[in-house]
Design an enzyme around this catalytic site. Structure first.
Site, PDB file in Angstrom:
ATOM      1  N   LYS A  76       0.857  -1.190   0.000  1.00  0.00           N
ATOM      2  CA  LYS A  76       0.000   0.000   0.000  1.00  0.00           C
ATOM      3  C   LYS A  76       0.889   1.236   0.000  1.00  0.00           C
ATOM      4  O   LYS A  76       1.913   1.268   0.696  1.00  0.00           O
ATOM      5  CB  LYS A  76      -0.897  -0.038   1.244  1.00  0.00           C
ATOM      6  CG  LYS A  76      -1.940   1.072   1.314  1.00  0.00           C
ATOM      7  CD  LYS A  76      -2.819   0.884   2.542  1.00  0.00           C
ATOM      8  CE  LYS A  76      -3.888   1.968   2.651  1.00  0.00           C
ATOM      9  NZ  LYS A  76      -4.762   1.752   3.829  1.00  0.00           N
ATOM     10  N   SER A 151      -9.587   1.980   2.998  1.00  0.00           N
ATOM     11  CA  SER A 151      -8.738   2.734   2.096  1.00  0.00           C
ATOM     12  C   SER A 151      -7.744   1.871   1.321  1.00  0.00           C
ATOM     13  O   SER A 151      -7.083   2.351   0.405  1.00  0.00           O
ATOM     14  CB  SER A 151      -7.974   3.787   2.901  1.00  0.00           C
ATOM     15  OG  SER A 151      -7.130   3.170   3.869  1.00  0.00           O
ATOM     16  N   SER A 175      -9.912  -0.529   7.162  1.00  0.00           N
ATOM     17  CA  SER A 175      -9.355  -0.349   5.816  1.00  0.00           C
ATOM     18  C   SER A 175      -8.649  -1.565   5.228  1.00  0.00           C
ATOM     19  O   SER A 175      -8.244  -1.535   4.071  1.00  0.00           O
ATOM     20  CB  SER A 175      -8.397   0.846   5.802  1.00  0.00           C
ATOM     21  OG  SER A 175      -9.110   2.047   5.919  1.00  0.00           O
TER      22      SER A 175
END
Length: 483
Positions: A76, A151, A175
């Site tokens: 990420k 996210s 997330s």
């Protein structure tokens, strides 16, 4: 080759059926072909990936043999990666290249993993749809008109589309677990302090935690093994021994006590998801688990408390981005004040600005006691509710999300509707507990997840339950059409 799980890749590499370099080249080609449909990557690191794959093959040829040696993955884009852009999905950090690797990145690299790139995400991890990224929305491979969740939506979409077997994510209010549920993955948020946050760009420091995203619980166990452990560079890291997560996967569930909170089945839950939750409970009962009802009386206060605490911490954490030392800087500022104002106004997107303003308000003189202090008191009550429940049960089970994935743009102008999608996940962050989402079926062709929560440092128990469930169901094996 792209259909293999992390565990299957480990066995294939150990048996010399293929090399890490061969696998890496196949996946890089697949990303180049398919990712334009998804927008799941912000940066690709082809040269680094080939170099790391060749190094892994050399280590294996020299006699080394680890489960992650030569395994491809992506990070990420809020984990610092030395010399590679770490954007956090924001214009503010569009040109930022970290001078060091985050602990998660360096530990996995030491284990021999191959970094294919950095995945797309909601700007500064603020969002549940992956629509707030400066680099554009990520699309859900199960329906390209729908969001993948957020996210960590880029990591979720990439793994779900078989662009790679696993990826790292972070979880501040769901997330990892929420996008895992919406894309048919297994995602684990470890206990707060289990995985180092050093080098992970902060959203809300008391809530953030890094974890694995993969297709199976077995794969999450392998990845967590490489991520977990004490880190003296992180003041919130906890010096607790790391067990062998793979060793406990096959433990029998006979006698395991599973609690189902009565508050989970409220009016806001899609009844079709409720049905799938009950079906998963029945499967676990067949495996010998004992199911009983529990209560989490302060659950209704979780969202208001979370959306005071998280923005308050974000407003403090993001104050460092001012256009001076690094990151976006406005052109031709009139003076220092103008530099601060315009750099932040131009560099941050609307959702980030909204949360900074909410957080600053909650911390301001005259409102601190009314909002922030009250929210922290509710946080303590929520933690106490879990401690009371875990006195009677070993695991808590419920839905991961109240709804399946929604259409891109459907909730853009109604932030409250998007915030409500975090209803089931944020309590684990407020209490610091480990939580896992696993595939549990489909609604209108879109994946649905079931969430498991456990006491502190019982990630092995969550992985065990999920793995046993995945031995008698095949939801996790389903792949989106066209990928």
């Amino acid at each position: 080759m792209h259909q293999m799980t992390l565990a299957e890749i480990a066995r294939g590499l150990a048996d010399k059926k293929f090399s890490s370099e061969e696998l890496t080249r196949v996946l890089l080609s697949r990303i180049a072909t398919l990712d334009p449909q998804l927008n799941s990557f912000i940066s690709l690191t082809e040269d680094l990936a080939i170099t790391q794959a060749q190094a892994a093959d050399a280590r294996r040829a020299a006699g080394e043999n680890g489960p992650l040696l030569g395994a491809p993955l992506a990070h990420k884009d809020l984990f610092c990666t030395q010399g590679i852009r770490t954007s956090c999905g924001s214009l503010m950090l569009d040109n930022f290249k970290a001078p060091y690797d985050a602990t998660v990145v360096s530990r996995l690299a030491s284990a021999g993993t191959v970094t294919l790139g950095k995945t797309n995400m909601d700007e500064f991890a603020m969002g549940s749809a992956n629509e707030s990224s400066h680099y554009g929305a990520v699309k859900n491979p199960w329906n390209l008109e729908c969001v993948p969740g957020g996210s960590s939506g880029g990591s979720a979409a990439a793994v779900a589309a078989r662009l790679l077997p696993a990826a790292t994510g972070t979880d501040t209010g769901g997330s990892i677990r929420q996008p895992a549920a919406l894309t048919n993955l297994t995602g684990l948020k470890p206990t707060y302090g289990r995985v180092s946050r050093w080098g992970m760009i902060a959203y809300a420091s008391s809530l953030d935690q890094a974890g694995p995203m993969a297709r199976t619980a077995e794969d999450c166990a392998l990845l967590l093994q490489g991520m977990a452990g004490f880190d003296p560079q992180d003041s919130t890291s906890i010096d607790e021994p790391v067990p062998d997560y793979s060793a406990s996967l096959n433990t029998s569930l006979k006698g395991l006590r599973i609690g189902v909170p009565k508050e989970y089945f409220s009016a806001g839950l899609d009844p079709r998801i409720a049905q799938l939750v009950h079906e998963s409970v029945r499967e676990l009962e067949k495996l010998g688990a004992i199911v009983k009802e529990v209560s989490l009386p302060n659950l209704q206060h979780a969202i208001p408390a979370y959306y005071v605490i998280a923005p308050a911490e974000a407003s403090s954490n993001l104050s460092r981005f001012d256009g001076v030392r690094f990151g976006y800087r406005c052109e031709d500022p009139k003076d220092l004040t103008d530099l601060y104002k315009r750099s932040r106004a131009e560099g941050f997107g609307p959702e980030v600005q909204r949360r900074i303003m909410v957080g600053a308000y909650a911390l301001s003189a005259g409102y601190y006691d009314a909002y922030y202090l009250q929210a922290q008191k509710i946080r303590r009550l929520i933690k106490n509710d879990f401690m009371n429940a875990f006195a009677d049960v070993d695991v808590i089970l419920g839905p991961t999300t109240p709804n399946p994935a929604w259409k891109i743009g459907a909730k853009t102008h109604d932030p409250i509707a998007e915030y409500l999608e975090d209803f089931y996940t944020i309590t684990a962050n407020l209490a610091g507990l480990p939580g896992l989402s696993m595939p549990a079926g489909f609604v209108d062709g879109l994946p649905v997840g079931v969430q498991l929560l456990a006491p502190y440092f019982q990630e092995g128990r969550l992985l065990n339950v999920a793995h046993q469930y995945q031995q008698v169901t095949d939801w996790h094996t389903r792949a989106p059409e066209g990928f």
